[in-house]
Design a protein around this motif. Structure first.
Motif, mmCIF file in Angstrom:
data_model
loop_
_atom_site.group_PDB
_atom_site.id
_atom_site.type_symbol
_atom_site.label_atom_id
_atom_site.label_comp_id
_atom_site.label_asym_id
_atom_site.label_seq_id
_atom_site.Cartn_x
_atom_site.Cartn_y
_atom_site.Cartn_z
ATOM 1 N N ASP A 194 0.844 -1.195 0.000
ATOM 2 C CA ASP A 194 0.000 0.000 0.000
ATOM 3 C C ASP A 194 0.881 1.248 0.000
ATOM 4 O O ASP A 194 1.761 1.405 0.852
ATOM 5 C CB ASP A 194 -0.909 0.022 1.235
ATOM 6 C CG ASP A 194 -1.924 -1.112 1.219
ATOM 7 O OD1 ASP A 194 -2.051 -1.779 0.172
ATOM 8 O OD2 ASP A 194 -2.577 -1.335 2.266
ATOM 9 N N HIS A 221 -0.462 4.264 0.318
ATOM 10 C CA HIS A 221 -1.253 5.316 0.949
ATOM 11 C C HIS A 221 -2.052 4.670 2.079
ATOM 12 O O HIS A 221 -2.557 3.559 1.921
ATOM 13 C CB HIS A 221 -2.208 5.953 -0.068
ATOM 14 C CG HIS A 221 -2.905 7.168 0.463
ATOM 15 N ND1 HIS A 221 -2.276 8.377 0.625
ATOM 16 C CD2 HIS A 221 -4.175 7.354 0.878
ATOM 17 C CE1 HIS A 221 -3.131 9.263 1.102
ATOM 18 N NE2 HIS A 221 -4.290 8.664 1.268
ATOM 19 N N TYR A 227 -5.003 4.031 3.404
ATOM 20 C CA TYR A 227 -6.458 3.941 3.375
ATOM 21 C C TYR A 227 -6.938 3.008 4.485
ATOM 22 O O TYR A 227 -6.232 2.091 4.889
ATOM 23 C CB TYR A 227 -6.940 3.394 2.031
ATOM 24 C CG TYR A 227 -6.728 4.314 0.856
ATOM 25 C CD1 TYR A 227 -7.082 5.648 0.920
ATOM 26 C CD2 TYR A 227 -6.190 3.825 -0.322
ATOM 27 C CE1 TYR A 227 -6.900 6.486 -0.163
ATOM 28 C CE2 TYR A 227 -5.997 4.658 -1.412
ATOM 29 C CZ TYR A 227 -6.359 5.985 -1.333
ATOM 30 O OH TYR A 227 -6.176 6.806 -2.401
ATOM 31 N N TRP A 285 -7.646 10.840 -7.396
ATOM 32 C CA TRP A 285 -6.218 11.159 -7.462
ATOM 33 C C TRP A 285 -6.023 12.631 -7.758
ATOM 34 O O TRP A 285 -6.613 13.186 -8.686
ATOM 35 C CB TRP A 285 -5.552 10.330 -8.559
ATOM 36 C CG TRP A 285 -4.054 10.385 -8.559
ATOM 37 C CD1 TRP A 285 -3.205 9.466 -8.003
ATOM 38 C CD2 TRP A 285 -3.210 11.375 -9.156
ATOM 39 N NE1 TRP A 285 -1.898 9.823 -8.200
ATOM 40 C CE2 TRP A 285 -1.875 11.004 -8.914
ATOM 41 C CE3 TRP A 285 -3.450 12.554 -9.855
ATOM 42 C CZ2 TRP A 285 -0.786 11.752 -9.353
ATOM 43 C CZ3 TRP A 285 -2.376 13.306 -10.286
ATOM 44 C CH2 TRP A 285 -1.068 12.907 -10.037
ATOM 45 N N LEU A 331 -2.904 13.725 -2.362
ATOM 46 C CA LEU A 331 -2.300 12.418 -2.184
ATOM 47 C C LEU A 331 -0.776 12.430 -2.165
ATOM 48 O O LEU A 331 -0.158 11.600 -1.529
ATOM 49 C CB LEU A 331 -2.790 11.458 -3.274
ATOM 50 C CG LEU A 331 -4.286 11.159 -3.236
ATOM 51 C CD1 LEU A 331 -4.647 10.179 -4.340
ATOM 52 C CD2 LEU A 331 -4.684 10.575 -1.893
ATOM 53 N N TRP A 332 -0.162 13.343 -2.885
ATOM 54 C CA TRP A 332 1.297 13.315 -2.933
ATOM 55 C C TRP A 332 1.910 13.687 -1.593
ATOM 56 O O TRP A 332 2.899 13.121 -1.163
ATOM 57 C CB TRP A 332 1.799 14.255 -4.023
ATOM 58 C CG TRP A 332 3.214 13.961 -4.417
ATOM 59 C CD1 TRP A 332 4.324 14.665 -4.097
ATOM 60 C CD2 TRP A 332 3.669 12.850 -5.182
ATOM 61 N NE1 TRP A 332 5.435 14.075 -4.630
ATOM 62 C CE2 TRP A 332 5.063 12.952 -5.290
ATOM 63 C CE3 TRP A 332 3.032 11.760 -5.781
ATOM 64 C CZ2 TRP A 332 5.819 12.021 -5.992
ATOM 65 C CZ3 TRP A 332 3.798 10.851 -6.474
ATOM 66 C CH2 TRP A 332 5.164 10.992 -6.570
ATOM 67 N N PRO A 342 0.720 13.144 1.600
ATOM 68 C CA PRO A 342 0.748 11.979 2.491
ATOM 69 C C PRO A 342 1.778 10.937 2.088
ATOM 70 O O PRO A 342 2.377 10.281 2.941
ATOM 71 C CB PRO A 342 -0.679 11.420 2.374
ATOM 72 C CG PRO A 342 -1.502 12.600 2.023
ATOM 73 C CD PRO A 342 -0.642 13.450 1.142
ATOM 74 N N TYR A 343 1.981 10.766 0.764
ATOM 75 C CA TYR A 343 2.996 9.812 0.327
ATOM 76 C C TYR A 343 4.365 10.222 0.842
ATOM 77 O O TYR A 343 5.123 9.411 1.373
ATOM 78 C CB TYR A 343 3.002 9.708 -1.199
ATOM 79 C CG TYR A 343 4.335 9.256 -1.744
ATOM 80 C CD1 TYR A 343 4.783 7.954 -1.522
ATOM 81 C CD2 TYR A 343 5.163 10.133 -2.421
ATOM 82 C CE1 TYR A 343 6.015 7.548 -1.979
ATOM 83 C CE2 TYR A 343 6.394 9.731 -2.879
ATOM 84 C CZ TYR A 343 6.815 8.434 -2.659
ATOM 85 O OH TYR A 343 8.037 8.036 -3.101
ATOM 86 N N ILE A 349 5.081 7.218 3.655
ATOM 87 C CA ILE A 349 5.406 5.971 2.983
ATOM 88 C C ILE A 349 6.912 5.759 2.964
ATOM 89 O O ILE A 349 7.663 6.637 2.580
ATOM 90 C CB ILE A 349 4.864 5.960 1.536
ATOM 91 C CG1 ILE A 349 3.359 6.181 1.554
ATOM 92 C CG2 ILE A 349 5.198 4.655 0.840
ATOM 93 C CD1 ILE A 349 2.582 5.152 2.353
ATOM 94 N N ALA A 387 4.694 4.814 -6.310
ATOM 95 C CA ALA A 387 3.695 5.499 -5.488
ATOM 96 C C ALA A 387 2.685 6.232 -6.358
ATOM 97 O O ALA A 387 1.470 6.160 -6.110
ATOM 98 C CB ALA A 387 4.381 6.471 -4.534
ATOM 99 N N LEU A 433 -1.266 5.099 -6.606
ATOM 100 C CA LEU A 433 -2.323 6.029 -6.225
ATOM 101 C C LEU A 433 -3.317 6.242 -7.361
ATOM 102 O O LEU A 433 -4.528 6.346 -7.131
ATOM 103 C CB LEU A 433 -1.697 7.361 -5.811
ATOM 104 C CG LEU A 433 -0.908 7.323 -4.490
ATOM 105 C CD1 LEU A 433 -0.082 8.580 -4.326
ATOM 106 C CD2 LEU A 433 -1.844 7.138 -3.308
#
Length: 458
Positions: A300, A302, A304, A313, A318-319, A321-322, A326, A334, A338
């Motif tokens: 994973d 991300h 979730y 997306w 989203l970028w 949190p990555y 991660i 990644a 996503l």
């Protein structure tokens, strides 16, 4: 009797692009497997012959399947495949849909003559069916994948990017230093992918080849293959329509409630309604064709929550949190993960199910709609026999041998070409945990595949 195993590439695929192999490490594996004195069925193992099929990279599935049909017919017409032999087709990703479309065409048109060289050498479709024995599906989007929907929604950006790359390859590719690849791609491409691009540039460079006539010929050939590959992607990208997930999309010529006729010939097997899927598997069973399916599940990228849908997306939501949460994934994996996790894929995701993993342990779990291997939603791979699907922790490229960066056995001099024999195209897990795909897991997967290829009875 021989067992002919044909490896069929997926989306963007090829046999060898320059010197970069789509399926890598398989030839050396088969040599070890065939000559292992400790295993069973030594005589049968030595009847296996390996074939690599070179398909169009991003053409529609109907086009790719027709090309595969002509390839197999040619092997029969020229005596490579005899009527007493067994044919095994192994398809990765879109390659599995090509196989299904091929068999659908053979089912509907068994008396079709397939011309080879000239009409006098035509092979009947039924002759291909006669030698068909096994099908192996590797990470196949049997119901489509979210990343295709994402790509379609960003079509303008894709076309501009491919056109620029194609023009770049046809003009300055042969003289650009490898270091510039790092500068241009450093912010967008992870290191392993940059290494693959750098090797493609090096082996296509007539400047680096110097005055050696053999190196010059190899460089011109590699450059022409790369240009043709990019041109095919630029001019024919119809496979992306065949790969979209259809949970919230209406597909022309498909009526899930109509239990009479099969869909139009142009319809992708990923979009077949249930009644056509039942006809597929019934037909395979009647012909004695056995199947084996592998579903890959990547780490994973991300955080979730279970039971939640994937977010839409976008780089802002989203970028960030990555970057902060991660570890063990590179930027290429990644971003792709996503994109694949976003959207509404919900086929076969509503209940818990029992699967087998590569160690033959039972795995009972819900398959979340956002779980994927970087390219294909994992739930989409659970077909035709969901309970017999083998779950493999790894990303989309791991299972075809691109799970580590291997230096070339013979490192070329300055005038040489590639520096590596394989690439970890998606660095999806750098730790030693369950998500790490390594040599041991590669050997387990392909041993299971080739043992299945020669299996005589259930």
């Amino acid at each position: 009797m021989r067992h002919h195993v044909v490896l069929i590439p997926g989306f963007g695929g090829f046999d060898v692009l320059g010197q970069i192999q789509y399926y890598t490490g398989i030839t050396s594996f088969v040599d070890r497997w065939q000559n292992d004195p400790s295993g069973d069925n030594l005589d049968l193992r030595r009847t296996v012959e390996l074939h690599y099929f070179d398909n169009l990279p991003t053409a529609a599935v109907v086009t790719r399947a027709d090309r595969l049909k002509n390839y197999l017919a040619k092997r029969i017409a020229r005596g490579s495949f005899q009527s007493c032999d067994k044919l095994i087709l192994i398809g990765h990703s879109t390659g599995g849909l090509d196989i299904r479309k091929l068999l659908q065409d053979l089912r509907l048109h068994p008396d079709e003559p397939i011309p080879v060289d000239n009409d006098a050498n035509a092979v009947m479709a039924s002759e291909i069916l006669h030698v068909m024995s096994r099908i192996v599906f590797l990470s196949v989007p049997q119901y489509g994948t979210n990343i295709a929907n994402w790509t379609i929604s960003h079509n303008l950006e894709r076309r501009i990017g491919i056109s620029l790359i194609s023009g770049f390859a046809s003009t300055v590719l042969q003289v650009i230093p490898g270091k510039i690849i790092d500068v241009l791609g450093g912010f967008l491409l992870a290191q392993n992918l940059r290494e693959a691009i750098r090797d493609a540039v090096r082996e296509s460079s007539v400047i680096l080849a110097g005055n050696d006539p053999v190196k010059l010929a190899n460089a011109r050939e590699a450059a022409s293959e790369l240009r043709l590959w990019l041109e095919n992607i630029d001019k024919d990208f119809l496979a992306i329509q065949d790969l979209r997930n259809t949970d919230n999309v209406s597909i022309p010529n498909v009526d899930a409630d109509d239990d009479s006729d099969d869909p139009d010939d142009s319809v992708s097997p990923a979009h077949y309604p249930p009644k056509t899927r039942r006809r597929e598997t019934t037909f395979w069973g009647n012909k004695g064709i056995k199947t084996m399916s592998f579903a890959t599940l990547g780490k994973d990228a991300h955080p979730y929550n279970a039971g939640s849908p994937g977010d839409t997306w976008n780089p802002i939501s989203l970028w960030g949190p990555y970057i902060t949460s991660i570890r063990g994934c590179d930027s290429t994996y990644a971003a792709a993960w996503l994109a694949c996790a976003s959207g509404g894929f919900d086929t076969n995701t509503k209940t818990d199910r029992s699967l087998r993993d590569i160690d033959d342990s039972e795995v009972k779990r819900r398959m979340e709609q956002w779980e994927n291997d970087g390219i294909v939603n994992t739930a989409s791979m659970l077909w035709p026999n969901e309970e017999e699907t083998i779950l493999v922790h790894g990303d989309h490229a791991d299972i075809i041998g691109h799970y580590k960066l291997d230096p070339a056995e013979v490192v070329p001099a300055q005038g040489g070409a590639r520096q590596h024999d394989r690439y970890d195209l998606f660095v999806s897990a750098e730790d030693d945990g369950i998500d790490k795909f390594d040599d041991e897991r590669f050997e387990k997967v392909w041993t299971k595949i080739f043992n299945f290829c020669i299996k005589q009875t259930d």
